[in-house]
Design an enzyme around this catalytic site. Sequence first.
Site, PDB file in Angstrom:
ATOM      1  N   GLY A 217      42.383  51.286  38.926  1.00 43.15           N
ATOM      2  CA  GLY A 217      43.649  51.765  39.465  1.00 43.15           C
ATOM      3  C   GLY A 217      44.480  50.699  40.147  1.00 43.15           C
ATOM      4  O   GLY A 217      44.008  49.616  40.476  1.00 43.15           O
ATOM      5  N   GLU A 218      45.751  51.025  40.342  1.00 44.96           N
ATOM      6  CA  GLU A 218      46.697  50.136  41.026  1.00 44.96           C
ATOM      7  C   GLU A 218      46.871  50.683  42.450  1.00 44.96           C
ATOM      8  O   GLU A 218      47.564  51.690  42.644  1.00 44.96           O
ATOM      9  CB  GLU A 218      48.021  50.117  40.251  1.00 44.96           C
ATOM     10  CG  GLU A 218      49.178  49.445  40.959  1.00 44.96           C
ATOM     11  CD  GLU A 218      48.839  48.095  41.575  1.00 44.96           C
ATOM     12  OE1 GLU A 218      48.423  47.182  40.850  1.00 44.96           O
ATOM     13  OE2 GLU A 218      48.986  47.958  42.809  1.00 44.96           O
TER      14      GLU A 218
ATOM     15  N   CYS B 134      44.787  54.259  35.224  1.00 40.68           N
ATOM     16  CA  CYS B 134      45.872  53.462  35.804  1.00 40.68           C
ATOM     17  C   CYS B 134      47.084  53.557  34.890  1.00 40.68           C
ATOM     18  O   CYS B 134      46.962  53.523  33.665  1.00 40.68           O
ATOM     19  CB  CYS B 134      45.447  52.004  35.954  1.00 40.68           C
ATOM     20  SG  CYS B 134      46.730  50.961  36.700  1.00 40.68           S
TER      21      CYS B 134
ATOM     22  N   SER C 224      44.405  44.230  45.897  1.00 37.77           N
ATOM     23  CA  SER C 224      44.788  43.504  44.688  1.00 37.77           C
ATOM     24  C   SER C 224      45.841  44.325  43.956  1.00 37.77           C
ATOM     25  O   SER C 224      45.665  45.516  43.727  1.00 37.77           O
ATOM     26  CB  SER C 224      43.557  43.320  43.790  1.00 37.77           C
ATOM     27  OG  SER C 224      43.921  42.710  42.569  1.00 37.77           O
TER      28      SER C 224
ATOM     29  N   SER D  16      47.808  39.905  40.842  1.00 43.16           N
ATOM     30  CA  SER D  16      47.354  39.643  39.477  1.00 43.16           C
ATOM     31  C   SER D  16      48.521  39.084  38.670  1.00 43.16           C
ATOM     32  O   SER D  16      49.396  39.828  38.251  1.00 43.16           O
ATOM     33  CB  SER D  16      46.839  40.944  38.855  1.00 43.16           C
ATOM     34  OG  SER D  16      45.694  41.371  39.562  1.00 43.16           O
ATOM     35  N   LEU D  17      48.513  37.792  38.476  1.00 46.93           N
ATOM     36  CA  LEU D  17      49.657  37.120  37.868  1.00 46.93           C
ATOM     37  C   LEU D  17      49.557  37.097  36.339  1.00 46.93           C
ATOM     38  O   LEU D  17      50.412  37.618  35.645  1.00 46.93           O
ATOM     39  CB  LEU D  17      49.747  35.699  38.434  1.00 46.93           C
ATOM     40  CG  LEU D  17      51.132  35.085  38.591  1.00 46.93           C
ATOM     41  CD1 LEU D  17      52.076  35.986  39.349  1.00 46.93           C
ATOM     42  CD2 LEU D  17      51.016  33.732  39.287  1.00 46.93           C
ATOM     43  N   HIS D  18      48.549  36.427  35.821  1.00 40.76           N
ATOM     44  CA  HIS D  18      48.196  36.443  34.395  1.00 40.76           C
ATOM     45  C   HIS D  18      49.172  35.776  33.442  1.00 40.76           C
ATOM     46  O   HIS D  18      48.878  35.657  32.254  1.00 40.76           O
ATOM     47  CB  HIS D  18      47.933  37.861  33.884  1.00 40.76           C
ATOM     48  CG  HIS D  18      46.961  38.630  34.716  1.00 40.76           C
ATOM     49  ND1 HIS D  18      45.730  38.133  35.055  1.00 40.76           N
ATOM     50  CD2 HIS D  18      47.044  39.856  35.299  1.00 40.76           C
ATOM     51  CE1 HIS D  18      45.089  39.027  35.798  1.00 40.76           C
ATOM     52  NE2 HIS D  18      45.865  40.069  35.962  1.00 40.76           N
TER      53      HIS D  18
ATOM     54  N   CYS E  68      47.977  47.384  31.634  1.00 38.72           N
ATOM     55  CA  CYS E  68      47.851  45.972  31.242  1.00 38.72           C
ATOM     56  C   CYS E  68      47.032  45.868  29.950  1.00 38.72           C
ATOM     57  O   CYS E  68      46.068  46.604  29.750  1.00 38.72           O
ATOM     58  CB  CYS E  68      47.168  45.174  32.343  1.00 38.72           C
ATOM     59  SG  CYS E  68      48.097  45.208  33.884  1.00 38.72           S
TER      60      CYS E  68
ATOM     61  N   CYS F 143      25.560  46.783  32.155  1.00 41.75           N
ATOM     62  CA  CYS F 143      26.938  47.264  32.128  1.00 41.75           C
ATOM     63  C   CYS F 143      27.223  48.007  30.838  1.00 41.75           C
ATOM     64  O   CYS F 143      27.810  49.066  30.839  1.00 41.75           O
ATOM     65  CB  CYS F 143      27.923  46.107  32.225  1.00 41.75           C
ATOM     66  SG  CYS F 143      27.992  45.408  33.855  1.00 41.75           S
TER      67      CYS F 143
ATOM     68  N   ASN G  27      36.902  39.772  30.248  1.00 42.18           N
ATOM     69  CA  ASN G  27      35.776  40.558  29.774  1.00 42.18           C
ATOM     70  C   ASN G  27      36.241  41.376  28.575  1.00 42.18           C
ATOM     71  O   ASN G  27      36.974  42.340  28.733  1.00 42.18           O
ATOM     72  CB  ASN G  27      35.276  41.467  30.892  1.00 42.18           C
ATOM     73  CG  ASN G  27      34.106  42.277  30.439  1.00 42.18           C
ATOM     74  OD1 ASN G  27      33.112  41.734  29.991  1.00 42.18           O
ATOM     75  ND2 ASN G  27      34.238  43.574  30.518  1.00 42.18           N
TER      76      ASN G  27
END
Length: 374
Positions: A165-166, A111, A197, A219-221, A115, A345, A302
């Site tokens: 990805g975006e 991506c 999203s 996705s504000l954050h 971020c 994971c 995470n």
Amino acid sequence: MTANLLDFDLEGLAGFCETLGEKRFRATQLFRWIHQRGASEFDQMSDLAKSLREKLRTRACVQGLPVISQSESADGTIKWLFDAGDGNAVEAVFIPEDDRGTLCVSSQAGCAVGCRFCSTGHQGFSRNLTTGEIVAQLWFAEHFLRKRLATEDRVISNVVMMGMGEPLQNYTALVPALKIMLDDHGYGLSRRRVTVSTSGVVPMIDRLAQECPVALAVSLHAPNDSLRDNLVPLNRKYPLSELLNACSRYLARAPRDFITFEYCMLDGVNDQPEHARQLVDLVRGAAAGKGMRCKFNLIPFNPFPASGLSRSPQPVVLAFAKILGDAGIVTTVRKTRGDDIDAACGQLAGDVRDRTRVGDRMAQQRTVMLQPVK
Ligand code: SAH
Ligand code: SF4
């Protein structure tokens, strides 16, 4: 050249049939074979004329993505890592719940948004997935699950474009993929159950509203531009005021009457009471004073080593949620799950040299369901 039929929405497939000298309605039959029945061999398609099957064999294929690995948690969450070629891998995650089955789908290898809290972002941008590669994740997962459950009924009821990805930076491939998901001859998913999203690609939010309005998550954050500039670099191009205005415009065409804001809780960075109060002001002041109809999803971060960030403690998250809730904003907190899937994971990420931790993210999101705070 051989065309991959997973690349075509129904309209595109009709056009392709015309180039073969076939009637457009043949496309519906073909489309149903591929998406509803999971067929990849033209010989399986018994109600198509032999001459058409012959043409298709030489001119077309139904080409999915090879599966690198599959890992499964005790609660039924399944993650697949797909090989997108040239050392690129993308992940899809199936999350079963009592009343729905959700597939989290990737839109790009890597991506470009970068971020700070996202391992995909740290990895950098590799390439856009094609429509066929986006759809291949659903095509594979749906038919794998049907076979496993020995059912002809639909297993996946919801799709969220929350993998790698975006999606709105891969708009031209995304929209036909969404159309295939929504098409009654394809997967027949409701617009309300397909969610894009985005980190906030404003012009593409407007285009999506016009061309294929599905549920939108943003996705504000961060509650202000200086913090958001830092966490989500795209904010420097499309600051919060423009983003919120785009959200309001989207609502006019959206299948749901609210926007979901995602907010990843980062210890000491964006999780203080002051940030929550700023958020309340932000969404109340949005849309020329009318206020934004929205819901908040607080996501436990995470962690991964390169980020230098850590997860907010649970009491901090709850205090934050309470401020939003007290202001009348529906807020849900996604809690972390048990250890077995985290272990799985970790192993998966290890296997592929930590290409992506989408599985971790989604596994956490699934966990103790969404808990309304108020
Ligand atoms: N690019 C799109 C969709 C993929 S990311 C977007 O940013 O919205 C999907 C969600 O996972 C986003 O809300 C993102 O903020 C969140 N996310 C990314 N990295 C995370 C992490 N390390 N922990 C928790 N959530 C994360
Ligand atoms: Fe890209 Fe979304 Fe990760 Fe940001 S959070 S880097 S937009 S995938």
